[in-house]
Write an enzyme that holds these catalytic residues in place. Structure first.
Site, PDB file in Angstrom:
ATOM      1  N   ASN A  82       2.262  -4.525  -3.428  1.00  0.00           N
ATOM      2  CA  ASN A  82       0.857  -4.910  -3.291  1.00  0.00           C
ATOM      3  C   ASN A  82       0.027  -3.673  -2.923  1.00  0.00           C
ATOM      4  O   ASN A  82       0.477  -2.830  -2.148  1.00  0.00           O
ATOM      5  CB  ASN A  82       0.799  -5.938  -2.136  1.00  0.00           C
ATOM      6  CG  ASN A  82      -0.507  -6.650  -1.975  1.00  0.00           C
ATOM      7  OD1 ASN A  82      -1.054  -7.159  -2.938  1.00  0.00           O
ATOM      8  ND2 ASN A  82      -1.001  -6.715  -0.742  1.00  0.00           N
ATOM      9  N   GLU A  93       0.799  -1.226   0.000  1.00  0.00           N
ATOM     10  CA  GLU A  93       0.000   0.000   0.000  1.00  0.00           C
ATOM     11  C   GLU A  93       0.839   1.287   0.000  1.00  0.00           C
ATOM     12  O   GLU A  93       0.662   2.153   0.865  1.00  0.00           O
ATOM     13  CB  GLU A  93      -0.997  -0.035   1.167  1.00  0.00           C
ATOM     14  CG  GLU A  93      -1.898  -1.261   1.080  1.00  0.00           C
ATOM     15  CD  GLU A  93      -2.792  -1.468   2.307  1.00  0.00           C
ATOM     16  OE1 GLU A  93      -2.766  -0.630   3.220  1.00  0.00           O
ATOM     17  OE2 GLU A  93      -3.513  -2.468   2.329  1.00  0.00           O
ATOM     18  N   HIS A 121     -10.310  -5.927  -2.688  1.00  0.00           N
ATOM     19  CA  HIS A 121     -11.340  -5.840  -1.639  1.00  0.00           C
ATOM     20  C   HIS A 121     -12.520  -5.085  -2.245  1.00  0.00           C
ATOM     21  O   HIS A 121     -12.554  -3.844  -2.231  1.00  0.00           O
ATOM     22  CB  HIS A 121     -10.803  -5.075  -0.426  1.00  0.00           C
ATOM     23  CG  HIS A 121      -9.772  -5.829   0.349  1.00  0.00           C
ATOM     24  ND1 HIS A 121     -10.063  -6.985   1.050  1.00  0.00           N
ATOM     25  CD2 HIS A 121      -8.449  -5.602   0.534  1.00  0.00           C
ATOM     26  CE1 HIS A 121      -8.963  -7.431   1.642  1.00  0.00           C
ATOM     27  NE2 HIS A 121      -7.971  -6.604   1.338  1.00  0.00           N
ATOM     28  N   ASP A 165     -12.070 -10.256  -1.589  1.00  0.00           N
ATOM     29  CA  ASP A 165     -13.351 -10.451  -0.903  1.00  0.00           C
ATOM     30  C   ASP A 165     -14.330  -9.416  -1.441  1.00  0.00           C
ATOM     31  O   ASP A 165     -13.945  -8.540  -2.230  1.00  0.00           O
ATOM     32  CB  ASP A 165     -13.245 -10.425   0.636  1.00  0.00           C
ATOM     33  CG  ASP A 165     -12.620  -9.164   1.214  1.00  0.00           C
ATOM     34  OD1 ASP A 165     -12.559  -8.137   0.505  1.00  0.00           O
ATOM     35  OD2 ASP A 165     -12.189  -9.200   2.385  1.00  0.00           O
ATOM     36  N   GLU A 169      -5.971 -10.461  -2.108  1.00  0.00           N
ATOM     37  CA  GLU A 169      -6.796 -10.340  -0.895  1.00  0.00           C
ATOM     38  C   GLU A 169      -8.282 -10.286  -1.245  1.00  0.00           C
ATOM     39  O   GLU A 169      -9.049  -9.517  -0.649  1.00  0.00           O
ATOM     40  CB  GLU A 169      -6.406  -9.081  -0.098  1.00  0.00           C
ATOM     41  CG  GLU A 169      -4.937  -9.015   0.265  1.00  0.00           C
ATOM     42  CD  GLU A 169      -4.566  -7.854   1.178  1.00  0.00           C
ATOM     43  OE1 GLU A 169      -5.474  -7.217   1.748  1.00  0.00           O
ATOM     44  OE2 GLU A 169      -3.354  -7.590   1.322  1.00  0.00           O
TER      45      GLU A 169
HETATM   46  O1  9MR Z   1      -7.302  -8.767   7.906  1.00  0.00           O
HETATM   47  C1  9MR Z   1      -6.365  -7.987   8.629  1.00  0.00           C
HETATM   48  C2  9MR Z   1      -6.937  -7.647   9.985  1.00  0.00           C
HETATM   49  O2  9MR Z   1      -7.085  -8.816  10.783  1.00  0.00           O
HETATM   50  C3  9MR Z   1      -6.034  -6.644  10.684  1.00  0.00           C
HETATM   51  O3  9MR Z   1      -6.638  -6.218  11.899  1.00  0.00           O
HETATM   52  C4  9MR Z   1      -5.802  -5.441   9.772  1.00  0.00           C
HETATM   53  C5  9MR Z   1      -4.884  -4.435  10.411  1.00  0.00           C
HETATM   54  O4  9MR Z   1      -4.827  -3.284   9.674  1.00  0.00           O
HETATM   55  O5  9MR Z   1      -5.219  -5.891   8.555  1.00  0.00           O
HETATM   56  C6  9MR Z   1      -6.073  -6.726   7.845  1.00  0.00           C
HETATM   57  O6  9MR Z   1      -5.493  -7.099   6.602  1.00  0.00           O
HETATM   58  C7  9MR Z   1      -5.225  -6.043   5.697  1.00  0.00           C
HETATM   59  C8  9MR Z   1      -4.006  -6.446   4.921  1.00  0.00           C
HETATM   60  O7  9MR Z   1      -2.949  -6.746   5.780  1.00  0.00           O
HETATM   61  C9  9MR Z   1      -3.605  -5.366   3.925  1.00  0.00           C
HETATM   62  N1  9MR Z   1      -4.710  -4.999   3.077  1.00  0.00           N
HETATM   63  C10 9MR Z   1      -5.965  -4.690   3.745  1.00  0.00           C
HETATM   64  C11 9MR Z   1      -6.354  -5.817   4.685  1.00  0.00           C
HETATM   65  C12 9MR Z   1      -7.698  -5.527   5.344  1.00  0.00           C
HETATM   66  O8  9MR Z   1      -7.606  -4.385   6.145  1.00  0.00           O
END
Ligand code: 9MR
Length: 373
Positions: free
Chosen positions: A224, A183, A260, A291, A289
């Site tokens: 990513n 990001e 997402h 969903d 990722e």
């Molecule tokens: O799914 C992840 C969640 O359990 C964590 O609390 C969160 C912290 O910011 O991160 C989520 O995963 C993220 C991923 O690492 C990067 N892209 C966005 C995802 C959803 O927020």
């Protein structure tokens, strides 16, 4: 407060194609799966119903050489046998959802905790699954000593270099691909304002990639991001960055597209063209990722729309040879991150909270089944 269990009338509209994995799951859970899932053998490449009435498909059975992966988190991997069974049966790749992030891995400077990641990697190895490493350089889930610290640019660079060398080096040969940088861009395609950009300048991306390559010469190295599925300001920014990195000879193998989706927004129509322009730079691409969330309660029409988002994403990947596969960000609504980040929204995964496959599962299975080898 998380929403209560959802009940879907999935079986009637989608028919037996979705019943097959359930039957398969029952067979595995009652049959050959030992009590200790991490010791279970890899599921067979093909299956059949007890009566021999026909083959049973799971996602990994029909994925060919493409990855069909999922994010995996603790403690469900340790405690939920239904979760373990679906994970082993359906997916040929896993991404630790949180266990490889900076906060859990290096909670105090120079002190590393591999316990969570090691469990996930061991499960993957026992089940013939590849592992995507997520993630080395991000602005979220940083430990307090780092996010609240005061460092010179040289010190911050050393901290980052040491973290990457230690983490990538430890899993060399075990982790197939790394989201080295996660990001880097803001929603408008400008550079995201992070401790890395402020402390190290834009060169932190190239440095991180070089340090990762030095620690593992084999692993695929990715950048990513999200909201970059179609052609837009953010994917344009990614394109310009990776083009420039390739021109400079920086070690970079792939671009990760998180995917997402929000069903309130239209499905991007130009995903294939976006994938191809990255492929034309000599890069691989992956959906990392996937969903698709929406406002609860779930309706049949929302679930049908969700199925098209999943199916079209898988099909778009399969249409481009440089697309190595698709990872979903958790496979069950039981543990999805979505309701915590988007209150009132959810039901974003392939399986409902009772581990019953939804229409989206059928769409992914159908898209994978239709692939040309
Ligand atoms: O799914 C992840 C969640 O359990 C964590 O609390 C969160 C912290 O910011 O991160 C989520 O995963 C993220 C991923 O690492 C990067 N892209 C966005 C995802 C959803 O927020």
């Amino acid at each position: 407060m998380r929403p209560g269990p959802l009940r879907f009338g999935w079986l009637r509209p989608v028919g037996l194609i979705l019943a097959a994995p359930l039957i398969a799951g029952a067979l595995w859970s009652c049959g050959s799966t030992p009590a200790t899932p991490s010791l279970a053998p890899e599921p067979p490449a093909t299956g059949s119903t007890p009566s021999g009435s026909g083959p049973i498909s799971t996602l990994r059975m029909v994925a060919g050489n493409r990855l069909i992966g999922t994010a995996v988190a603790l403690p469900q991997l340790q405690t939920d046998t239904g979760y373990q069974e679906v994970l082993a049966r359906e997916f040929n790749a896993v991404t630790p959802e949180n266990a490889l992030k900076w906060g859990p891995v290096e909670p105090a400077q120079g002190t590393f905790d591999w316990s969570g990641a090691d469990e996930i990697v061991a499960f993957a190895q026992a089940h013939g699954q590849k592992v995507r490493g997520h993630t080395l350089v991000w602005h979220n889930q940083l430990p307090g000593w780092l996010s609240g610290g005061t460092f010179t640019s040289a010190q911050l660079g050393e901290i980052l270099k040491n973290h990457i060398a230690t983490e990538v080096g430890r899993y060399a040969g075990k982790i197939y691909a790394w989201d080295v940088v996660n990001e880097p861009f803001a929603d408008d395609g400008t550079w995201r304002d992070t401790i890395w950009l402020r402390g190290l300048g834009q060169g932190y991306v190239a440095d991180a990639l070089r340090w990762a390559r030095a620690a593992d010469p084999i692993a695929k190295l990715y950048i990513n991001d999200y909201d970059n599925e179609g052609i837009n300001a953010k994917s344009d920014a990614m394109y310009e960055l990776v083009k420039s990195l390739k021109a400079q000879g920086v070690p970079l193998d792939g671009v990760g597209i998180q995917a997402h989706y929000d069903l309130a927004k239209p499905f991007p129509s130009d995903i294939a063209a976006n994938l191809r322009r990255f492929a034309d730079l000599g890069l691989e691409v992956a959906f990392t990722e996937l969903d698709a969330r929406f406002q609860l309660p779930a309706t049949e029409s929302a679930l049908a729309q969700q199925a098209t988002y999943y199916g079209q994403t898988v099909s778009a990947c399969l249409a481009v040879s440089a697309c190595v596969g698709v990872t979903v960000w958790g496979f069950t609504d039981k543990y999805s991150w979505v309701p915590f980040s988007f209150p009132g929204e959810g039901a974003a995964c392939l399986y409902d909270e009772n581990l019953v496959p939804k229409a989206a599962y059928g769409a992914v299975l159908a898209a994978l089944t239709a692939r040309t080898p």
